[in-house]
Design a protein around this motif. Structure first.
Motif, PDB file in Angstrom:
ATOM      1  N   GLY A   1      15.897 -47.196  16.349  1.00 44.05           N
ATOM      2  CA  GLY A   1      15.747 -47.823  15.044  1.00 44.05           C
ATOM      3  C   GLY A   1      14.509 -47.384  14.300  1.00 44.05           C
ATOM      4  O   GLY A   1      14.523 -47.242  13.070  1.00 44.05           O
ATOM      5  N   SER A   2      13.410 -47.143  15.015  1.00 42.73           N
ATOM      6  CA  SER A   2      12.166 -46.749  14.352  1.00 42.73           C
ATOM      7  C   SER A   2      12.295 -45.391  13.683  1.00 42.73           C
ATOM      8  O   SER A   2      11.659 -45.128  12.658  1.00 42.73           O
ATOM      9  N   ALA A   3      13.126 -44.504  14.251  1.00 39.90           N
ATOM     10  CA  ALA A   3      13.316 -43.183  13.659  1.00 39.90           C
ATOM     11  C   ALA A   3      14.084 -43.261  12.347  1.00 39.90           C
ATOM     12  O   ALA A   3      13.958 -42.375  11.489  1.00 39.90           O
ATOM     13  N   MET A   4      14.863 -44.302  12.169  1.00 40.66           N
ATOM     14  CA  MET A   4      15.668 -44.461  10.960  1.00 40.66           C
ATOM     15  C   MET A   4      14.845 -44.971   9.783  1.00 40.66           C
ATOM     16  O   MET A   4      15.154 -44.671   8.614  1.00 40.66           O
ATOM     17  N   ILE A   5      13.819 -45.741  10.052  1.00 42.75           N
ATOM     18  CA  ILE A   5      13.094 -46.459   9.000  1.00 42.75           C
ATOM     19  C   ILE A   5      12.539 -45.551   7.904  1.00 42.75           C
ATOM     20  O   ILE A   5      12.719 -45.831   6.711  1.00 42.75           O
ATOM     21  N   PRO A   6      11.863 -44.420   8.223  1.00 41.92           N
ATOM     22  CA  PRO A   6      11.335 -43.575   7.138  1.00 41.92           C
ATOM     23  C   PRO A   6      12.420 -43.081   6.185  1.00 41.92           C
ATOM     24  O   PRO A   6      12.217 -43.064   4.960  1.00 41.92           O
ATOM     25  N   ASP A   7      13.576 -42.689   6.731  1.00 44.84           N
ATOM     26  CA  ASP A   7      14.664 -42.207   5.875  1.00 44.84           C
ATOM     27  C   ASP A   7      15.256 -43.330   5.037  1.00 44.84           C
ATOM     28  O   ASP A   7      15.707 -43.109   3.901  1.00 44.84           O
ATOM     29  N   LEU A   8      15.251 -44.537   5.574  1.00 44.75           N
ATOM     30  CA  LEU A   8      15.761 -45.681   4.825  1.00 44.75           C
ATOM     31  C   LEU A   8      14.817 -46.015   3.675  1.00 44.75           C
ATOM     32  O   LEU A   8      15.252 -46.293   2.551  1.00 44.75           O
TER      33      LEU A   8
END
Length: 324
Positions: free
Chosen positions: A185-192
């Motif tokens: 989930g942490s890897a998704m946050i910047p793109d979100l």
């Protein structure tokens, strides 16, 4: 020749020289968390461990063993000595999703573990990039329907609990979106935050910081009723998906075959710990829903796990996902 009196006394004399069995526990207990430190599962495990250890009278030492979506840590406990000194703080990945989606898994959830109790449920939510037009789940579903496959939705990984929830959402609403799997989930946050993906499906605690600062607002929560943590956010049910609930969870398990007295000691300390107001408050603060009283028992948690496995099999079938 030995006298009859001495023969009769022999068993009693032997018992005097036999070392007494120590009461459980008589040394520290390892609690394997199958994910990295600082994640949702790890946080719940640490909320439980300290006060429960005080009741047991021995330390409960958290040990993070990552790998294979949680399967590495789960298998370690499944194969550990069933003496109550190596426990698993399990979650939806290793206990629900992996048994459905991973071939040649090194353990069987229902055969190799003795559930102790459910600590809390981590509700699944849908959040969007601040650049996405939708400000409710109803609006996001409408966008998916108007533009089939154009809306991108990130999850912590292919086959994750969030991915299965996304597939159920698309099936229930009869819409299509493009799934974008990340490595956590942490890897998704910047793109979100930047709008590289339009929306994300993840557990509530992971999404709260971005929701609160407005960089990636939460627009839907997969619970029966609205959450007191985010009361203005509609449920998936309110968005037109009857009975839709989804999420991960955290609970304590021992290897199958632990003695009954060990199960009783762990269960007693576990249930007492989860009746402490400070513990219940802390679980709620991080965005989790405390387990119901029945789910805090070995039998209740076992029934919960069985239902979660059935739900995961249905979601995988809808998504056309097969073990690999």
């Amino acid at each position: 020749m030995l006298s009859r009196r001495l023969l009769l006394a022999a068993p009693a004399l032997a018992a005097l020289h036999r070392p007494a069995l120590a009461a459980y526990p008589d040394r520290p207990i390892r609690v394997i968390v199958p994910f990295a430190a600082g994640g949702n599962t790890d946080i719940l495990a640490r909320i439980l461990a300290t006060p429960m250890a005080e009741r047991l009278g021995r330390p409960m030492v958290i040990e993070n063993r990552t790998g294979a979506g949680g399967s590495v840590g789960a298998e370690l406990v499944a194969k550990a000595a069933p003496d109550g000194y190596t426990l698993l703080f399990g979650a939806g990945g290793p206990l629900t999703a992996n048994p459905v989606l991973q071939a040649n898994l090194g353990y069987d959830v229902e055969r190799d573990f003795r559930p102790i109790g459910l600590v809390g449920i981590l509700p699944m939510i849908c959040q969007v990039s601040a650049r996405t037009q939708a400000r409710s789940l109803t609006e996001l579903i409408a966008l998916m329907r108007a533009r089939p496959g154009a809306i991108t939705v990130g999850t912590p990984g292919s086959g994750s609990a969030a991915h299965l929830a996304l597939e159920l959402l698309m099936a229930g609403a009869n819409v299509r979106a493009t799934h974008v799997p990340y490595r956590g989930g942490s890897a998704m946050i910047p793109d979100l935050i930047t709008g590289t993906v339009d929306a994300g499906m993840v557990e509530l605690p992971s999404a709260l910081p971005q929701h609160r600062d407005g960089t990636a607002p939460i627009i839907g929560i997969a619970t029966m009723e609205r959450s007191s943590v985010i009361p203005n956010v509609q449920t998936f049910i309110e968005a037109g998906l009857p009975g839709f609930t989804a999420g991960s969870y955290g609970g304590l398990l021992a290897p199958a075959g632990v003695p009954a007295e060990v199960t009783t000691a762990l269960s007693t300390a576990f249930r007492a710990t989860l009746q402490e107001p400070a513990v219940v408050s802390r679980i709620a603060e991080v965005g989790a829903i405390p387990g119901a009283p029945a789910q805090r028992t070995p039998e209740g948690f076992a029934a919960f796990l069985s239902q979660e496995l059935a739900n995961a099999r249905r979601a995988a079938q809808l998504a056309g996902l097969r073990p690999s």
